[in-house]
Design an enzyme around this catalytic site. Structure first.
Site, mmCIF file in Angstrom:
data_model
loop_
_atom_site.group_PDB
_atom_site.id
_atom_site.type_symbol
_atom_site.label_atom_id
_atom_site.label_comp_id
_atom_site.label_asym_id
_atom_site.label_seq_id
_atom_site.Cartn_x
_atom_site.Cartn_y
_atom_site.Cartn_z
ATOM 1 N N TRP A 107 0.906 4.869 3.914
ATOM 2 C CA TRP A 107 1.673 6.050 3.499
ATOM 3 C C TRP A 107 0.744 7.130 2.956
ATOM 4 C CZ3 TRP A 107 1.461 7.776 -1.574
ATOM 5 C CH2 TRP A 107 0.950 6.875 -2.526
ATOM 6 N N GLU A 124 -4.834 7.701 -13.007
ATOM 7 C CA GLU A 124 -5.136 7.653 -11.574
ATOM 8 C C GLU A 124 -6.072 8.787 -11.170
ATOM 9 O OE1 GLU A 124 -4.326 5.313 -9.554
ATOM 10 O OE2 GLU A 124 -2.605 4.284 -10.419
ATOM 11 N N ASP A 130 0.536 -1.058 -3.693
ATOM 12 C CA ASP A 130 -0.898 -0.889 -3.458
ATOM 13 C C ASP A 130 -1.711 -1.601 -4.531
ATOM 14 O OD1 ASP A 130 -0.395 0.700 -1.271
ATOM 15 O OD2 ASP A 130 -1.042 2.582 -2.197
ATOM 16 N N GLU A 131 -1.301 -1.412 -5.788
ATOM 17 C CA GLU A 131 -2.030 -2.013 -6.909
ATOM 18 C C GLU A 131 -2.012 -3.541 -6.814
ATOM 19 O OE1 GLU A 131 -3.757 -0.071 -8.474
ATOM 20 O OE2 GLU A 131 -2.756 1.774 -9.051
ATOM 21 N N GLU A 148 -6.717 4.350 -3.474
ATOM 22 C CA GLU A 148 -6.320 4.710 -4.833
ATOM 23 C C GLU A 148 -6.161 6.225 -4.994
ATOM 24 O OE1 GLU A 148 -5.761 3.066 -7.775
ATOM 25 O OE2 GLU A 148 -5.863 1.063 -6.910
ATOM 26 N N THR A 198 -1.679 -2.193 -13.830
ATOM 27 C CA THR A 198 -1.146 -0.955 -13.271
ATOM 28 C C THR A 198 0.019 -1.231 -12.328
ATOM 29 O OG1 THR A 198 -2.919 -0.996 -11.600
ATOM 30 C CG2 THR A 198 -3.255 0.416 -13.511
ATOM 31 N N GLU A 209 -5.815 -4.125 -12.220
ATOM 32 C CA GLU A 209 -4.959 -3.797 -11.075
ATOM 33 C C GLU A 209 -3.558 -4.397 -11.256
ATOM 34 O OE1 GLU A 209 -5.515 -1.703 -8.820
ATOM 35 O OE2 GLU A 209 -7.598 -1.686 -8.195
ATOM 36 N N HIS A 215 -2.709 7.885 -5.053
ATOM 37 C CA HIS A 215 -1.804 7.692 -6.188
ATOM 38 C C HIS A 215 -1.794 8.912 -7.112
ATOM 39 C CE1 HIS A 215 -2.580 3.078 -5.683
ATOM 40 N NE2 HIS A 215 -1.962 3.635 -4.642
ATOM 41 N N HIS A 228 -4.540 -4.690 -4.254
ATOM 42 C CA HIS A 228 -5.891 -4.585 -4.799
ATOM 43 C C HIS A 228 -6.161 -5.684 -5.820
ATOM 44 C CE1 HIS A 228 -5.589 -0.011 -3.763
ATOM 45 N NE2 HIS A 228 -5.734 -0.772 -2.700
#
Length: 331
Positions: A33, A76, A198-199, A113, A169, A166, A116, A202
């Site tokens: 995305w 971020e 996403d976090e 990252e 978050t 990670e 974000h 990771h």
């Protein structure tokens, strides 16, 4: 052999696996995305109408919520600090003409990252609910001040830190998304939820790095893990300050706000540690030195001890007035 040399040898030994980690835990640029997928399209004739809708949906979100959104966004946006720090870690050689697998990871992780802060910043700007100039001043301060997370150039300690952070978050963004959705803001809810996803990816990657290192150097990894927990995992924005303020002053007030809102709590810190202990199977790690055995005992007992401390912790109920957000959550 010197500790530094052992760490470098381990990093070089597992570097061939990094390509596989990237395929497993990162998403190709063409498939992932982008911020524009969530924001009003400036090329569309309905752009101003869509912005008005966005602004209307943000009206029901309260003061603590916006403070948390701002602090999450600034954290971020300080990404350049994190990338430069990781690029300096022992074994991550961005100057290697062959193209270091570790430096490829850091760049690709940074690229993911970066989206974000981009999408959150634009959302804050369009919402009209915060003082963007004050937000930008705080962001510049945070980048200027840098940070010290207690890891030095040690890859073991840095990967413990990123494994922990990670997941922290992930929790924060996920809960902010849930709160937004509950208030009827489906767009912001979806945005924060997908950032949280996403976090999590990771987090899964960095905890895998640590597990792999445990297989190569169990005593060194155990000692590094214990050392990080003795120092405590500080948040990357722990130097946060507002215009005219002192380093770290705004972070303490924001932490109280996040705790009060239930976005990220002392109990979450304990839960993350407990999950890492389980995943890294501390109780079954073999071939430990006497010192590392003591470190293991400390880590296994630590969650229970921290939980007792968390139960006794008190946080101010009064709202600190940030320059980022007006008292009613509006500007």
């Amino acid at each position: 052999m010197a500790e530094k040399n052992i760490r470098l040898e381990v990093m070089q030994a597992i570097e061939p696996q990094v390509e596989g980690f990237m395929e497993k835990f990162l998403i190709p640029v063409e498939d992932i995305w982008q911020p524009s997928d969530f924001l009003p399209d400036s090329e569309n004739d309905r752009f101003l109408d869509d912005v008005e809708t966005l602004r209307g949906e943000s009206k029901e979100l309260g003061y603590d919520f916006w403070v948390t959104m701002v602090a999450d966004t600034i954290t971020e946006e300080a990404l350049p600090t994190y990338e430069s720090w990781l690029m300096d870690v022992e074994g991550i050689n961005q100057h290697d003409g062959k193209g270091s697998g570790w430096s490829k990871w850091v760049r690709a992780w940074t690229a993911e990252e970066n989206r974000h802060g981009d999408v959150l910043n634009k959302y804050l700007y369009l919402s009209g609910r915060v003082n963007m100039r004050e937000v930008e001043i705080t962001t510049q301060h945070l980048l200027t001040d840098g940070f010290d997370i207690g890891t030095d150039r040690d890859p073991y300690k840095n990967f413990v830190y990123t494994s922990f952070q990670e997941l922290a978050t992930n929790i924060s963004h996920k809960r902010v998304g849930q709160m937004a959705k509950k208030k009827g803001n489906a767009l912001l809810g979806k945005m924060c939820t997908i950032i949280a996803g996403d976090e999590m990816r990771h987090h899964l990657a960095y905890r895998e790095f640590v597990k792999t290192i445990f297989g190569e150097d169990p005593s060194g990894m155990m000692l590094a893990f214990a050392d990080m927990m003795k120092k405590k995992i500080v948040m990357p924005a722990h130097f946060l300050r507002e215009s005219g303020g002192f380093i770290g002053e705004a972070f303490e007030n924001f932490s109280n706000c996040a705790q009060r809102l239930g976005v990220y709590t002392a109990q979450d810190y304990v839960d993350i540690l407990r999950k890492l202990n389980v995943y890294w199977e501390l109780e079954t790690v073999r071939s430990l030195s006497e010192e590392a055995e003591k470190a293991r005992d400390y880590l296994i007992r630590l969650p229970e001890r921290l939980e007792r401390i968390a139960e006794r912790m008190k946080f101010p109920e009064d709202q600190y007035r940030f320059k980022w957000v007006e008292a009613n959550g509006m500007v």
